[in-house]
Write a protein that holds these residues in place. Structure first.
Motif, PDB file in Angstrom:
ATOM      1  N   THR A 130       0.830  -1.204   0.000  1.00 15.26           N
ATOM      2  CA  THR A 130       0.000   0.000   0.000  1.00 15.26           C
ATOM      3  C   THR A 130       0.863   1.252   0.000  1.00 15.26           C
ATOM      4  OG1 THR A 130      -1.757  -1.165   1.181  1.00 15.26           O
ATOM      5  CG2 THR A 130      -1.814   1.231   1.257  1.00 15.26           C
ATOM      6  N   SER A 131       1.902   1.253   0.813  1.00 18.25           N
ATOM      7  CA  SER A 131       2.811   2.394   0.862  1.00 18.25           C
ATOM      8  C   SER A 131       3.511   2.605  -0.481  1.00 18.25           C
ATOM      9  CB  SER A 131       3.846   2.190   1.960  1.00 18.25           C
ATOM     10  OG  SER A 131       4.801   3.214   1.959  1.00 18.25           O
ATOM     11  N   GLN A 180       2.446   1.678  -3.420  1.00 12.88           N
ATOM     12  CA  GLN A 180       1.466   2.144  -4.401  1.00 12.88           C
ATOM     13  C   GLN A 180       1.232   3.643  -4.264  1.00 12.88           C
ATOM     14  OE1 GLN A 180      -1.799  -0.495  -3.497  1.00 12.88           O
ATOM     15  NE2 GLN A 180      -1.341  -1.841  -5.231  1.00 12.88           N
ATOM     16  N   GLN A 181       1.156   4.121  -3.032  1.00 10.47           N
ATOM     17  CA  GLN A 181       0.970   5.553  -2.810  1.00 10.47           C
ATOM     18  C   GLN A 181       2.176   6.336  -3.311  1.00 10.47           C
ATOM     19  OE1 GLN A 181       0.242   5.606   1.409  1.00 10.47           O
ATOM     20  NE2 GLN A 181      -1.956   5.236   1.180  1.00 10.47           N
ATOM     21  N   GLN A 182       3.374   5.839  -3.047  1.00 13.77           N
ATOM     22  CA  GLN A 182       4.580   6.508  -3.524  1.00 13.77           C
ATOM     23  C   GLN A 182       4.629   6.529  -5.050  1.00 13.77           C
ATOM     24  OE1 GLN A 182       8.047   4.745  -1.707  1.00 13.77           O
ATOM     25  NE2 GLN A 182       7.215   4.960   0.352  1.00 13.77           N
ATOM     26  N   GLN A 234       2.050   6.521  -7.081  1.00 18.22           N
ATOM     27  CA  GLN A 234       1.068   7.503  -7.544  1.00 18.22           C
ATOM     28  C   GLN A 234       1.637   8.913  -7.468  1.00 18.22           C
ATOM     29  OE1 GLN A 234      -2.420   6.776  -5.169  1.00 18.22           O
ATOM     30  NE2 GLN A 234      -3.131   5.110  -6.496  1.00 18.22           N
ATOM     31  N   VAL A 235       2.342   9.215  -6.389  1.00 18.57           N
ATOM     32  CA  VAL A 235       2.960  10.533  -6.242  1.00 18.57           C
ATOM     33  C   VAL A 235       4.008  10.737  -7.336  1.00 18.57           C
ATOM     34  CG1 VAL A 235       4.461  11.918  -4.750  1.00 18.57           C
ATOM     35  CG2 VAL A 235       2.491  10.734  -3.776  1.00 18.57           C
TER      36      VAL A 235
END
Length: 72
Positions: free
Chosen positions: A34-35, A37-39, A41-42
């Protein structure tokens, strides 16, 4: 018979410990995914912003070359 029951109880306890350890590992890996994936996206957003800015700069730099001089 008692030895068999005792052996089965030890195996069950070992399996419970193994399942708990695996569950903790899976939970940690899910949080890591999850972490990441967020990185990602950024990073995609930043890359898109950079590409847009580069396109805007190239368009603004090319515009005067394409324009006709005022004396025409």
């Amino acid at each position: 018979m008692t030895d068999t029951i005792s052996d089965l109880q030890m195996r069950l306890a070992f399996q419970d410990d193994t399942i708990d350890a695996l569950n903790q590992q899976v939970t940690q890996l899910a949080q890591d995914v999850t972490s990441l994936q967020q990185q990602l996206q950024v990073m995609y957003k930043k890359l898109g912003d950079m590409a847009y800015q580069l396109e805007q700069r190239s368009n603004s730099a090319a515009a005067p070359v394409d324009e006709r001089p005022p004396h025409y």
